[in-house]
Design a protein around this motif. Structure first.
Motif, PDB file in Angstrom:
ATOM      1  N   GLU A  33       1.104   4.399  -2.756  1.00 23.05           N
ATOM      2  CA  GLU A  33       0.954   5.812  -2.417  1.00 23.05           C
ATOM      3  C   GLU A  33       2.192   6.620  -2.777  1.00 23.05           C
ATOM      4  O   GLU A  33       2.097   7.767  -3.184  1.00 23.05           O
ATOM      5  N   GLU A  74     -10.578   9.790  -4.545  1.00 27.02           N
ATOM      6  CA  GLU A  74      -9.427   9.602  -3.666  1.00 27.02           C
ATOM      7  C   GLU A  74      -9.638  10.267  -2.306  1.00 27.02           C
ATOM      8  O   GLU A  74      -8.745  10.899  -1.758  1.00 27.02           O
ATOM      9  N   ARG A 109      -5.228  -0.524  -5.441  1.00 31.87           N
ATOM     10  CA  ARG A 109      -5.854  -0.375  -4.117  1.00 31.87           C
ATOM     11  C   ARG A 109      -7.025  -1.336  -3.968  1.00 31.87           C
ATOM     12  O   ARG A 109      -7.202  -1.981  -2.932  1.00 31.87           O
ATOM     13  N   ARG A 158     -12.825   5.744  -4.110  1.00 30.82           N
ATOM     14  CA  ARG A 158     -12.011   5.302  -5.236  1.00 30.82           C
ATOM     15  C   ARG A 158     -11.998   6.327  -6.355  1.00 30.82           C
ATOM     16  O   ARG A 158     -10.962   6.587  -6.969  1.00 30.82           O
ATOM     17  N   ARG A 188       0.833  -1.203   0.000  1.00 36.55           N
ATOM     18  CA  ARG A 188       0.000   0.000   0.000  1.00 36.55           C
ATOM     19  C   ARG A 188       0.869   1.254   0.000  1.00 36.55           C
ATOM     20  O   ARG A 188       0.560   2.233  -0.694  1.00 36.55           O
ATOM     21  N   ARG A 190      -3.526   3.054 -10.070  1.00 38.77           N
ATOM     22  CA  ARG A 190      -3.476   3.160  -8.613  1.00 38.77           C
ATOM     23  C   ARG A 190      -4.812   2.724  -7.999  1.00 38.77           C
ATOM     24  O   ARG A 190      -4.838   2.012  -6.996  1.00 38.77           O
ATOM     25  N   ARG A 191      -5.906   3.129  -8.613  1.00 37.93           N
ATOM     26  CA  ARG A 191      -7.218   2.715  -8.122  1.00 37.93           C
ATOM     27  C   ARG A 191      -7.363   1.199  -8.139  1.00 37.93           C
ATOM     28  O   ARG A 191      -7.856   0.588  -7.186  1.00 37.93           O
ATOM     29  N   ASP A 220      -7.825  -4.494  -1.352  1.00 39.67           N
ATOM     30  CA  ASP A 220      -8.987  -4.388  -0.460  1.00 39.67           C
ATOM     31  C   ASP A 220      -9.938  -5.575  -0.580  1.00 39.67           C
ATOM     32  O   ASP A 220     -10.901  -5.665   0.184  1.00 39.67           O
TER      33      ASP A 220
END
Length: 423
Positions: free
Chosen positions: A174, A361, A190, A358, A170, A186-187, A194
């Motif tokens: 970032e 952000e 993530r 998402r 993670r 990046r979305r 999750d």
């Protein structure tokens, strides 16, 4: 004296080399090195092997750095005393402090940080040889240190910390989050991380909006509903909507209709339905994704702890949690969200917090509530009236519409718009 000065210069150069090597090898990107090794770069393989035994690497660098540092300081002190007497100690201390700080620490480490990956590839072959030479000595030191730790009642843990590894991933996402070009990637990264934390109850199609078939209706009416539905799989129930007896596929119905040559009165839709698959709403997306793959199915019915039907979840629902809404080609990927000129957003109460986080952000908490309306209810501890305004987590929430006890629309103003005075 000339020989001693040359030796001191060489030792200080080695000191800078050790400082730069330590920084380059520890800062170098592990994922990049693994990828380069997979593509056939032998130098990257050397870096990976050094990092696989980081204690031995750092121990060797520390040992070499200490030996060189002490030897250079001793020679320089000896020369200074011979030239200036006891005052030479002060001169050599001041001079070496500046030289070592600037040229042997700050300069090589700064260069190594700025060119870590390239420097690591160049340094790796030399450091592997150096570590091999000092390996036995470092191993003996580690054994001695381990014995001291046991004597003091401390033990070094060698277990892999999965949570720490996930947090490192993670953090890496970032760290590389600034370029706008990698926003979508990046979305997705993530969302993948999750999957083990999100339950199917958070992404399912709720029973209020799911399409179902009443098995007691005439076959012709059922065929009409199936053809009008945008879905290929539909739950079939009898007596009451909670009594789901199967899931029918539109293709199976069309084949049966074709085989009956239009005699719809002979069609038995319930007989075409496959056995329903029920799953608890607490199942995580990662577990459900694995179950979909194992059973080779795309459709499951979600029930709560009392066995009450809650909704349906499909493989597409999970995939869209990763890649976003596949069918939407507009700038705003979240349905039910309308940006306003003042920086605020008109949001339907059914929009999920995860979708908002998402897309924009944000960092609104989604542990206690799945939808934005649920978050307002949870934080306010009441059923608010139209026009009421709340501030939670830096955001401003204004209730715009309510249907009975359900918040159907609200105005959400993010912190940036509040700070700028627009919202």
């Amino acid at each position: 004296m000339v020989v001693e000065i040359v030796v001191i210069v060489v030792l200080l150069t080695l000191l800078g080399f050790f400082a730069g090597s330590e920084t380059a090898l520890t800062v170098a990107s592990k994922p990049l090195m693994h990828q380069l090794e997979a593509e056939g770069d032998h130098r990257a393989g050397g870096v990976n092997r050094l990092l696989a035994h980081k204690e031995r690497l750092l121990g060797s660098i520390l040992l070499g750095n200490t030996l060189v540092h002490i030897l250079a300081t001793s020679l320089a002190t000896s020369l200074a005393i011979a030239a200036f007497g006891e005052a030479g100690i002060i001169y050599v201390t001041a001079g070496l402090t500046v030289v070592i700080l600037v040229f042997c620490e700050i300069l090589p480490k700064t260069f190594a940080i700025q060119h870590a990956n390239r420097a690591a590839l160049v340094i790796a072959p030399m450091m592997r040889l150096f570590v091999a030479v000092l390996g036995p000595t470092i191993h003996a030191v580690h054994v001695f240190v381990a014995a001291l730790l046991r004597l003091l009642g401390a033990r070094a843990s060698t277990d892999t910390d999965i949570e720490a590894a996930i947090m490192e991933l993670r953090g890496a996402i970032e760290v590389h989050a600034r370029p706008e070009e990698v926003k979508e990637e990046r979305r997705m990264l993530r969302s993948i991380l999750d999957l083990a934390d999100v339950e199917v109850g958070d992404v399912m199609t709720h029973r209020r909006t799911m399409a179902t078939l009443d098995g007691g209706q005439p076959p012709g009416e059922l065929v009409t509903q199936i053809l009008a539905s945008p879905y290929t799989r539909l739950p079939v129930w009898t007596d009451n909507p909670d009594n789901v007896i199967g899931v029918v596929h539109a293709k199976d119905v069309l084949r049966a209709v074709s085989a009956l040559d239009g005699r719809l009165e002979e069609l038995d839709v319930a007989a075409l339905a496959s056995k329903p698959w029920f799953i608890p709403d607490s199942t995580t997306l990662l577990e459900q994704l694995a179950a979909f793959r194992q059973r080779r199915e795309h459709f499951a019915l979600v029930v709560d702890e009392y066995g009450t039907l809650m909704g349906v979840v499909t493989l597409e629902d999970i995939l869209e949690e990763i890649v976003g809404d596949i069918a939407d080609e507009h700038d705003i990927a979240v349905a039910g969200v309308r940006p306003q000129p003042d920086g605020s957003y008109i949001v339907d109460g059914s929009v999920t917090i995860r979708d908002l986080n998402r897309e924009f952000e944000w960092r609104l908490p989604d542990e206690e509530a799945a939808t934005i309306a649920g978050l307002v209810l949870h934080e306010s501890r009441q059923i608010p009236q139209v026009g009421q305004t709340f501030r939670f987590h830096g955001f401003r929430f204004e209730v715009l519409r309510r249907h009975r006890n359900q918040i159907t629309s609200l105005r959400l103003t993010p912190p940036k718009a509040i700070a700028s005075g627009r919202g």
